[in-house]
Scaffold this active site. Structure first.
Site, PDB file in Angstrom:
ATOM      1  N   GLY A 195      -4.286  -2.283  -0.941  1.00 49.30           N
ATOM      2  CA  GLY A 195      -3.447  -1.959  -2.088  1.00 49.30           C
ATOM      3  C   GLY A 195      -3.240  -0.462  -2.185  1.00 49.30           C
ATOM      4  O   GLY A 195      -3.854   0.317  -1.450  1.00 49.30           O
TER       5      GLY A 195
ATOM      6  N   GLU B 171      -5.821  -7.781  10.428  1.00 48.81           N
ATOM      7  CA  GLU B 171      -4.671  -8.655  10.719  1.00 48.81           C
ATOM      8  C   GLU B 171      -3.619  -7.912  11.534  1.00 48.81           C
ATOM      9  O   GLU B 171      -2.758  -8.525  12.171  1.00 48.81           O
ATOM     10  CB  GLU B 171      -4.072  -9.183   9.416  1.00 48.81           C
ATOM     11  CG  GLU B 171      -3.111  -8.285   8.703  1.00 48.81           C
ATOM     12  CD  GLU B 171      -3.729  -7.037   8.077  1.00 48.81           C
ATOM     13  OE1 GLU B 171      -2.974  -6.111   7.720  1.00 48.81           O
ATOM     14  OE2 GLU B 171      -4.976  -6.999   7.946  1.00 48.81           O
TER      15      GLU B 171
ATOM     16  N   ASN C 149      -3.515   2.405   7.082  1.00 46.74           N
ATOM     17  CA  ASN C 149      -2.626   2.956   6.069  1.00 46.74           C
ATOM     18  C   ASN C 149      -3.440   3.267   4.825  1.00 46.74           C
ATOM     19  O   ASN C 149      -3.639   2.405   3.979  1.00 46.74           O
ATOM     20  CB  ASN C 149      -1.505   1.972   5.735  1.00 46.74           C
ATOM     21  CG  ASN C 149      -0.725   2.402   4.503  1.00 46.74           C
ATOM     22  OD1 ASN C 149      -0.695   3.574   4.160  1.00 46.74           O
ATOM     23  ND2 ASN C 149      -0.113   1.458   3.832  1.00 46.74           N
TER      24      ASN C 149
ATOM     25  N   GLY D 171      -2.883   3.478  -4.076  1.00 46.23           N
ATOM     26  CA  GLY D 171      -3.457   4.319  -5.115  1.00 46.23           C
ATOM     27  C   GLY D 171      -4.913   4.693  -4.902  1.00 46.23           C
ATOM     28  O   GLY D 171      -5.551   4.379  -3.886  1.00 46.23           O
TER      29      GLY D 171
ATOM     30  N   TYR E  15      -7.476   7.480   1.071  1.00 45.43           N
ATOM     31  CA  TYR E  15      -8.844   7.711   0.618  1.00 45.43           C
ATOM     32  C   TYR E  15      -9.845   7.109   1.600  1.00 45.43           C
ATOM     33  O   TYR E  15      -9.547   6.140   2.306  1.00 45.43           O
ATOM     34  CB  TYR E  15      -9.049   7.091  -0.769  1.00 45.43           C
ATOM     35  CG  TYR E  15      -8.236   7.770  -1.838  1.00 45.43           C
ATOM     36  CD1 TYR E  15      -8.785   8.789  -2.620  1.00 45.43           C
ATOM     37  CD2 TYR E  15      -6.910   7.407  -2.070  1.00 45.43           C
ATOM     38  CE1 TYR E  15      -8.029   9.423  -3.602  1.00 45.43           C
ATOM     39  CE2 TYR E  15      -6.149   8.036  -3.041  1.00 45.43           C
ATOM     40  CZ  TYR E  15      -6.715   9.045  -3.807  1.00 45.43           C
ATOM     41  OH  TYR E  15      -5.965   9.673  -4.765  1.00 45.43           O
TER      42      TYR E  15
ATOM     43  N   GLN F 259     -12.932   0.214  -0.017  1.00 45.82           N
ATOM     44  CA  GLN F 259     -13.316   1.341  -0.860  1.00 45.82           C
ATOM     45  C   GLN F 259     -13.931   0.865  -2.172  1.00 45.82           C
ATOM     46  O   GLN F 259     -14.920   1.436  -2.657  1.00 45.82           O
ATOM     47  CB  GLN F 259     -12.094   2.214  -1.125  1.00 45.82           C
ATOM     48  CG  GLN F 259     -11.478   2.817   0.127  1.00 45.82           C
ATOM     49  CD  GLN F 259     -10.047   3.269  -0.085  1.00 45.82           C
ATOM     50  OE1 GLN F 259      -9.561   3.339  -1.224  1.00 45.82           O
ATOM     51  NE2 GLN F 259      -9.351   3.573   1.001  1.00 45.82           N
TER      52      GLN F 259
ATOM     53  N   CYS G 100      -9.318  -2.211   3.503  1.00 47.76           N
ATOM     54  CA  CYS G 100      -8.630  -1.017   3.029  1.00 47.76           C
ATOM     55  C   CYS G 100      -9.060  -0.662   1.606  1.00 47.76           C
ATOM     56  O   CYS G 100     -10.198  -0.291   1.401  1.00 47.76           O
ATOM     57  CB  CYS G 100      -7.116  -1.194   3.171  1.00 47.76           C
ATOM     58  SG  CYS G 100      -6.214   0.366   3.253  1.00 47.76           S
ATOM     59  N   LEU G 101      -8.204  -0.781   0.595  1.00 46.07           N
ATOM     60  CA  LEU G 101      -8.623  -0.494  -0.775  1.00 46.07           C
ATOM     61  C   LEU G 101      -9.799  -1.388  -1.161  1.00 46.07           C
ATOM     62  O   LEU G 101     -10.722  -0.951  -1.856  1.00 46.07           O
ATOM     63  CB  LEU G 101      -7.461  -0.695  -1.752  1.00 46.07           C
ATOM     64  CG  LEU G 101      -7.766  -0.475  -3.230  1.00 46.07           C
ATOM     65  CD1 LEU G 101      -8.257   0.942  -3.506  1.00 46.07           C
ATOM     66  CD2 LEU G 101      -6.541  -0.782  -4.097  1.00 46.07           C
TER      67      LEU G 101
ATOM     68  N   SER H 191       0.817  -1.220   0.000  1.00 45.83           N
ATOM     69  CA  SER H 191       0.000   0.000   0.000  1.00 45.83           C
ATOM     70  C   SER H 191       0.848   1.266   0.000  1.00 45.83           C
ATOM     71  O   SER H 191       0.355   2.352  -0.313  1.00 45.83           O
ATOM     72  CB  SER H 191      -0.940   0.010   1.209  1.00 45.83           C
ATOM     73  OG  SER H 191      -1.893  -1.032   1.118  1.00 45.83           O
TER      74      SER H 191
ATOM     75  N   HIS I  24      -6.811  -2.424   9.212  1.00 45.65           N
ATOM     76  CA  HIS I  24      -6.230  -3.747   8.972  1.00 45.65           C
ATOM     77  C   HIS I  24      -6.536  -4.680  10.136  1.00 45.65           C
ATOM     78  O   HIS I  24      -5.913  -4.581  11.197  1.00 45.65           O
ATOM     79  CB  HIS I  24      -4.715  -3.636   8.773  1.00 45.65           C
ATOM     80  CG  HIS I  24      -4.343  -3.131   7.420  1.00 45.65           C
ATOM     81  ND1 HIS I  24      -4.197  -3.950   6.325  1.00 45.65           N
ATOM     82  CD2 HIS I  24      -4.137  -1.868   6.963  1.00 45.65           C
ATOM     83  CE1 HIS I  24      -3.897  -3.232   5.260  1.00 45.65           C
ATOM     84  NE2 HIS I  24      -3.852  -1.960   5.624  1.00 45.65           N
TER      85      HIS I  24
END
Length: 353
Positions: A211, A324, A280, A213, A283, A242, A238-239, A45, A322
């Site tokens: 991930g 984990e 982390n 971006g 967005y 989204q 996370c990503l 990430s 996260h």
């Protein structure tokens, strides 16, 4: 050698150059954890970013390969106040690790001032360069980073139940390990996998990974992700969170300086329980864009941003943080248990019959 960190707002900071003798440009971000630099530096990430560590001493316990989240250093550059270069009981030094991966480090930098600048002006592009060289022309910002970190082939790990498909946008090794520790069989797929290929693997559920971006760069895949989450019990991290929210009609926006650290409080909206999380991301899902089909599952206590959603009818949940937690607190392992509870019990019985 001396080096210079130049920010796109015109500010610059001096330091001692360590490691690879090359200039790098990237979005500058900061991490607030006291430990965990091994996991952070190998977390996909962070791909392409310049990372500033807020804790004043980095490298004091070296690099242990068992803690790496991927095989390479993902950030383009590393900024620290002080780099430990003393003796180690085991492992290699952070300096040697960065040198192996051709990633420059700058130490002796006033990281408190750098971080304060980011907090005031937001994340921005920055250049690390050896002293005396002219500032290079700023390169265009890359927002579609997933192709650089996704799996190149399909691989299967473990032999248990349930069989989880991990859609790889740049997953952390500890996410895979969390599934294997719970007895799963896990097949890792590149983000470009097709619906027909997924169907051939007789999966019991899907995990949409973290991930790098902008999630908007994957808009062309949202129809597929909606179809998959409609047909498989799913967990987004996370990503992945989204993207699933976006697939069902939500929109995302970029935070001024993101959430990066191991001490972010989140509230479970079902239990009203507050716990610490590891995060982390740049967005977030916009709260006022959430469709009626989705409900908020977690909220960030600090800024009230969405930290997770659940579908009101379909069996899927998502978390921005996260679960984990590597590095970070282990208070959210229950997210995996909640995910497994979405997989039909009847299938579990028939599978073991």
């Amino acid at each position: 050698m001396k080096g210079t960190l130049s920010l796109s707002n015109g500010q610059s900071f001096q330091g001692i150059w360590k490691g690879a003798a090359k200039d790098v440009q990237g979005e500058i971000v900061f991490f607030t954890g006291m430990t965990g630099y091994e996991e952070v530096l190998t977390d996909p990430s962070y791909h392409g970013q310049i990372i500033v560590f807020s804790y004043p001493l980095m490298g004091q316990y070296g690099i242990q390969t068992a803690h790496l989240e991927s095989e390479v250093i993902q950030p383009a550059g590393i900024i620290v106040t002080e780099l430990y270069e003393g003796a180690l009981e085991k492992g290699i030094s952070l300096f040697d690790f960065a040198l192996q991966h051709n990633v420059p480090i700058m130490s002796g930098v006033d990281t408190r001032s750098v971080i304060q600048t980011i907090r005031e002006d937001g994340t921005m592009q920055a250049v690390m360069q050896l002293e005396g060289k002219p500032l290079p022309a700023w390169k265009p910002i890359r927002t579609f980073l997933v192709p650089h970190v996704t799996a190149k082939t399909i691989t299967t790990h473990g032999e248990g139940f349930p069989h989880i498909g991990l859609i790889d946008f740049g997953y952390k090794k500890s996410i895979l390990q969390a599934l294997l520790d719970r007895g799963c069989k896990v097949t890792v797929f590149p983000y470009t996998v097709t619906t027909d290929v997924l169907s051939a693997y007789q999966l019991d559920g899907l995990l949409f990974s973290n991930g790098p971006g902008d999630p908007a760069s994957l808009e062309h895949k949202l129809a597929d992700y909606k179809e998959w989450a409609t047909n498989y019990p799913s967990l987004g991290i996370c990503l992945g969170h989204q993207l699933l929210a976006s697939a069902f009609g939500a929109s995302t926006e970029k935070l001024p300086f993101g959430h990066r650290g191991a001490n972010h409080p989140v509230m479970n909206m079902k239990t009203n329980r507050v716990s610490m999380s590891s995060q982390n991301h740049s967005y977030v899902v916009k709260k006022d864009s959430l469709p009626d089909s989705l409900s908020v599952l977690y909220l960030n206590v600090n800024d009230n941003s969405i930290e997770g959603v659940q579908h009101n009818e379909l069996p899927f949940i998502t978390v921005q943080f996260h679960p984990e937690a590597s590095p970070g607190p282990a208070e959210h392992h229950e997210v995996f248990d909640t995910f497994f509870d979405l997989i039909p019990f009847e299938k579990k019985v028939s599978t073991h019959a």
